[in-house]
Design a protein around this motif. Structure first.
Motif, PDB file in Angstrom:
ATOM      1  N   LEU A   6       0.853  -1.182   0.000  1.00 54.94           N
ATOM      2  CA  LEU A   6       0.000   0.000   0.000  1.00 54.94           C
ATOM      3  C   LEU A   6       0.889   1.232   0.000  1.00 54.94           C
ATOM      4  O   LEU A   6       1.824   1.331   0.810  1.00 54.94           O
ATOM      5  N   VAL A   7       0.609   2.157  -0.927  1.00 64.25           N
ATOM      6  CA  VAL A   7       1.318   3.430  -0.997  1.00 64.25           C
ATOM      7  C   VAL A   7       0.275   4.514  -0.768  1.00 64.25           C
ATOM      8  O   VAL A   7      -0.676   4.635  -1.551  1.00 64.25           O
ATOM      9  N   THR A   8       0.435   5.270   0.303  1.00 65.74           N
ATOM     10  CA  THR A   8      -0.542   6.285   0.655  1.00 65.74           C
ATOM     11  C   THR A   8       0.145   7.629   0.855  1.00 65.74           C
ATOM     12  O   THR A   8       1.360   7.691   1.046  1.00 65.74           O
ATOM     13  N   GLY A   9      -0.643   8.674   0.787  1.00 63.35           N
ATOM     14  CA  GLY A   9      -0.101  10.008   0.979  1.00 63.35           C
ATOM     15  C   GLY A   9      -1.043  11.056   0.436  1.00 63.35           C
ATOM     16  O   GLY A   9      -2.073  10.745  -0.161  1.00 63.35           O
ATOM     17  N   PRO A  10      -0.695  12.318   0.628  1.00 63.31           N
ATOM     18  CA  PRO A  10      -1.551  13.411   0.147  1.00 63.31           C
ATOM     19  C   PRO A  10      -1.438  13.620  -1.359  1.00 63.31           C
ATOM     20  O   PRO A  10      -0.581  13.024  -2.022  1.00 63.31           O
ATOM     21  N   ALA A  11      -2.287  14.487  -1.862  1.00 65.71           N
ATOM     22  CA  ALA A  11      -2.287  14.821  -3.290  1.00 65.71           C
ATOM     23  C   ALA A  11      -0.944  15.396  -3.707  1.00 65.71           C
ATOM     24  O   ALA A  11      -0.318  16.149  -2.962  1.00 65.71           O
ATOM     25  N   ARG A  12      -0.509  14.999  -4.889  1.00 64.60           N
ATOM     26  CA  ARG A  12       0.724  15.513  -5.513  1.00 64.60           C
ATOM     27  C   ARG A  12       1.988  15.219  -4.703  1.00 64.60           C
ATOM     28  O   ARG A  12       2.994  15.888  -4.857  1.00 64.60           O
ATOM     29  N   SER A  13       1.942  14.186  -3.890  1.00 63.85           N
ATOM     30  CA  SER A  13       3.097  13.845  -3.052  1.00 63.85           C
ATOM     31  C   SER A  13       4.105  12.960  -3.769  1.00 63.85           C
ATOM     32  O   SER A  13       5.237  12.830  -3.338  1.00 63.85           O
ATOM     33  N   GLY A  14       3.693  12.304  -4.861  1.00 70.80           N
ATOM     34  CA  GLY A  14       4.560  11.376  -5.576  1.00 70.80           C
ATOM     35  C   GLY A  14       4.213   9.924  -5.322  1.00 70.80           C
ATOM     36  O   GLY A  14       4.968   9.027  -5.697  1.00 70.80           O
ATOM     37  N   LYS A  15       3.068   9.673  -4.707  1.00 65.08           N
ATOM     38  CA  LYS A  15       2.714   8.287  -4.372  1.00 65.08           C
ATOM     39  C   LYS A  15       2.552   7.409  -5.611  1.00 65.08           C
ATOM     40  O   LYS A  15       3.004   6.279  -5.625  1.00 65.08           O
ATOM     41  N   SER A  16       1.948   7.942  -6.667  1.00 64.28           N
ATOM     42  CA  SER A  16       1.811   7.144  -7.897  1.00 64.28           C
ATOM     43  C   SER A  16       3.178   6.853  -8.503  1.00 64.28           C
ATOM     44  O   SER A  16       3.440   5.735  -8.961  1.00 64.28           O
ATOM     45  N   GLU A  17       4.057   7.837  -8.490  1.00 61.27           N
ATOM     46  CA  GLU A  17       5.404   7.629  -9.036  1.00 61.27           C
ATOM     47  C   GLU A  17       6.164   6.578  -8.229  1.00 61.27           C
ATOM     48  O   GLU A  17       6.875   5.747  -8.801  1.00 61.27           O
ATOM     49  N   TRP A  18       6.019   6.599  -6.899  1.00 58.89           N
ATOM     50  CA  TRP A  18       6.686   5.594  -6.066  1.00 58.89           C
ATOM     51  C   TRP A  18       6.118   4.206  -6.364  1.00 58.89           C
ATOM     52  O   TRP A  18       6.868   3.234  -6.500  1.00 58.89           O
ATOM     53  N   ALA A  19       4.788   4.120  -6.487  1.00 62.50           N
ATOM     54  CA  ALA A  19       4.160   2.837  -6.801  1.00 62.50           C
ATOM     55  C   ALA A  19       4.625   2.328  -8.166  1.00 62.50           C
ATOM     56  O   ALA A  19       4.891   1.131  -8.326  1.00 62.50           O
ATOM     57  N   GLU A  20       4.737   3.222  -9.135  1.00 65.60           N
ATOM     58  CA  GLU A  20       5.227   2.837 -10.458  1.00 65.60           C
ATOM     59  C   GLU A  20       6.670   2.332 -10.374  1.00 65.60           C
ATOM     60  O   GLU A  20       7.029   1.347 -11.034  1.00 65.60           O
ATOM     61  N   ASN A  21       7.481   2.965  -9.566  1.00 69.68           N
ATOM     62  CA  ASN A  21       8.864   2.528  -9.360  1.00 69.68           C
ATOM     63  C   ASN A  21       8.889   1.117  -8.763  1.00 69.68           C
ATOM     64  O   ASN A  21       9.662   0.265  -9.201  1.00 69.68           O
ATOM     65  N   LEU A  22       8.054   0.881  -7.768  1.00 66.43           N
ATOM     66  CA  LEU A  22       7.989  -0.453  -7.156  1.00 66.43           C
ATOM     67  C   LEU A  22       7.556  -1.502  -8.183  1.00 66.43           C
ATOM     68  O   LEU A  22       8.115  -2.596  -8.238  1.00 66.43           O
ATOM     69  N   ALA A  23       6.568  -1.159  -9.004  1.00 68.76           N
ATOM     70  CA  ALA A  23       6.083  -2.088 -10.017  1.00 68.76           C
ATOM     71  C   ALA A  23       7.171  -2.393 -11.043  1.00 68.76           C
ATOM     72  O   ALA A  23       7.353  -3.546 -11.439  1.00 68.76           O
ATOM     73  N   MET A  24       7.904  -1.364 -11.457  1.00 66.93           N
ATOM     74  CA  MET A  24       8.985  -1.562 -12.444  1.00 66.93           C
ATOM     75  C   MET A  24      10.035  -2.533 -11.943  1.00 66.93           C
ATOM     76  O   MET A  24      10.623  -3.276 -12.714  1.00 66.93           O
ATOM     77  N   HIS A  25      10.269  -2.530 -10.637  1.00 66.38           N
ATOM     78  CA  HIS A  25      11.300  -3.389 -10.048  1.00 66.38           C
ATOM     79  C   HIS A  25      10.745  -4.719  -9.545  1.00 66.38           C
ATOM     80  O   HIS A  25      11.454  -5.470  -8.887  1.00 66.38           O
ATOM     81  N   SER A  26       9.504  -5.021  -9.864  1.00 69.20           N
ATOM     82  CA  SER A  26       8.877  -6.250  -9.365  1.00 69.20           C
ATOM     83  C   SER A  26       9.350  -7.504 -10.088  1.00 69.20           C
ATOM     84  O   SER A  26       9.115  -8.606  -9.619  1.00 69.20           O
ATOM     85  N   GLN A  27       9.969  -7.338 -11.261  1.00 71.00           N
ATOM     86  CA  GLN A  27      10.405  -8.472 -12.077  1.00 71.00           C
ATOM     87  C   GLN A  27       9.214  -9.281 -12.590  1.00 71.00           C
ATOM     88  O   GLN A  27       9.351 -10.469 -12.892  1.00 71.00           O
ATOM     89  N   LYS A  28       8.045  -8.652 -12.656  1.00 64.80           N
ATOM     90  CA  LYS A  28       6.839  -9.322 -13.136  1.00 64.80           C
ATOM     91  C   LYS A  28       6.206  -8.505 -14.254  1.00 64.80           C
ATOM     92  O   LYS A  28       6.558  -7.355 -14.478  1.00 64.80           O
ATOM     93  N   VAL A  29       5.253  -9.116 -14.929  1.00 66.02           N
ATOM     94  CA  VAL A  29       4.462  -8.410 -15.928  1.00 66.02           C
ATOM     95  C   VAL A  29       3.575  -7.411 -15.179  1.00 66.02           C
ATOM     96  O   VAL A  29       2.841  -7.802 -14.265  1.00 66.02           O
ATOM     97  N   VAL A  30       3.649  -6.131 -15.533  1.00 66.61           N
ATOM     98  CA  VAL A  30       2.891  -5.106 -14.812  1.00 66.61           C
ATOM     99  C   VAL A  30       1.586  -4.803 -15.532  1.00 66.61           C
ATOM    100  O   VAL A  30       1.568  -4.550 -16.738  1.00 66.61           O
ATOM    101  N   VAL A  31       0.515  -4.837 -14.748  1.00 63.50           N
ATOM    102  CA  VAL A  31      -0.806  -4.451 -15.230  1.00 63.50           C
ATOM    103  C   VAL A  31      -1.253  -3.254 -14.400  1.00 63.50           C
ATOM    104  O   VAL A  31      -1.392  -3.351 -13.176  1.00 63.50           O
ATOM    105  N   TYR A  32      -1.423  -2.132 -15.072  1.00 64.56           N
ATOM    106  CA  TYR A  32      -1.858  -0.907 -14.415  1.00 64.56           C
ATOM    107  C   TYR A  32      -3.382  -0.897 -14.400  1.00 64.56           C
ATOM    108  O   TYR A  32      -4.021  -0.913 -15.447  1.00 64.56           O
ATOM    109  N   VAL A  33      -3.961  -0.896 -13.205  1.00 66.62           N
ATOM    110  CA  VAL A  33      -5.410  -0.925 -13.041  1.00 66.62           C
ATOM    111  C   VAL A  33      -5.866   0.491 -12.704  1.00 66.62           C
ATOM    112  O   VAL A  33      -5.703   0.956 -11.578  1.00 66.62           O
TER     113      VAL A  33
END
Length: 182
Positions: A6-33
């Motif tokens: 779970l990545v949480t935080g206020p608006a415009r904090s970068g939470k989506s970017e952090w989640a995208e970074n985690l997904a990129m490093h997952s070594q799995k096929v990424v599906v953005y929902v």
């Protein structure tokens, strides 16, 4: 159960970017929902959606899922990393639901999360740090999202707070509360 983050935080904090970074490093096929519905007449909303799309790698599959989140999660394969952005938008899509229907929807989601073999990264807004909303729909949104985030966090392997341009791993810094008593 796959890894749940779970990545949480206020608006415009970068939470989506952090989640995208985690997904990129997952070594799995990424599906953005994507839980947002597109509103072609709302130019500012379309620009926000476009900015998110432009940041994502071209090989990520994007699913538009404004309502059927549990079914989408349940259909995932183990070699997948699902990035759900965002729970706040998903909650907003159900503000017209009565309490019983909403409680059933949340129970279904939380049960599904525990059964899915894929990794899942959820993005959620923190909305309860400011004033109490002046309107009933605002209070309902804040309360439903806050409760969902708390219940989901209990199931997560890692919970991050992104604020002020910094990422805090709350799983290592904090102590989780017991499940809420209704």
């Amino acid at each position: 159960m796959g890894k749940v983050i779970l990545v949480t935080g206020p608006a415009r904090s970068g939470k989506s970017e952090w989640a995208e970074n985690l997904a990129m490093h997952s070594q799995k096929v990424v599906v953005y929902v994507a839980t947002a519905a597109e509103y072609p007449g709302d130019e500012e909303w379309q620009k926000r959606i476009q900015a998110h799309q432009n940041r994502r790698p071209q090989d990520w599959l994007t699913l538009s899922v404004p309502m059927e989140l549990s079914a989408t999660l349940a259909a995932a394969t183990p070699n997948t990393c699902l990035l759900v952005d965002s729970l706040g938008t998903w909650v907003a899509n159900f503000l017209e639901e009565d309490k019983i229907s909403w409680d059933n929807k949340i129970a279904e989601l939380l049960e599904t999360v525990q059964l899915v073999a894929a990794d899942m990264i959820f993005v959620a807004e923190e909305v309860g740090w400011g004033l109490v909303p002046a309107y009933p729909s605002g209070r309902l949104f804040r309360d439903r999202l806050g409760s969902l985030v708390r219940q989901l966090a209990i199931l997560c392997d890692t919970v991050y707070l992104v604020t002020g341009g910094h990422v805090l791993n709350l799983s290592t810094l904090g102590t989780p509360l017991p499940p809420p008593r209704e």
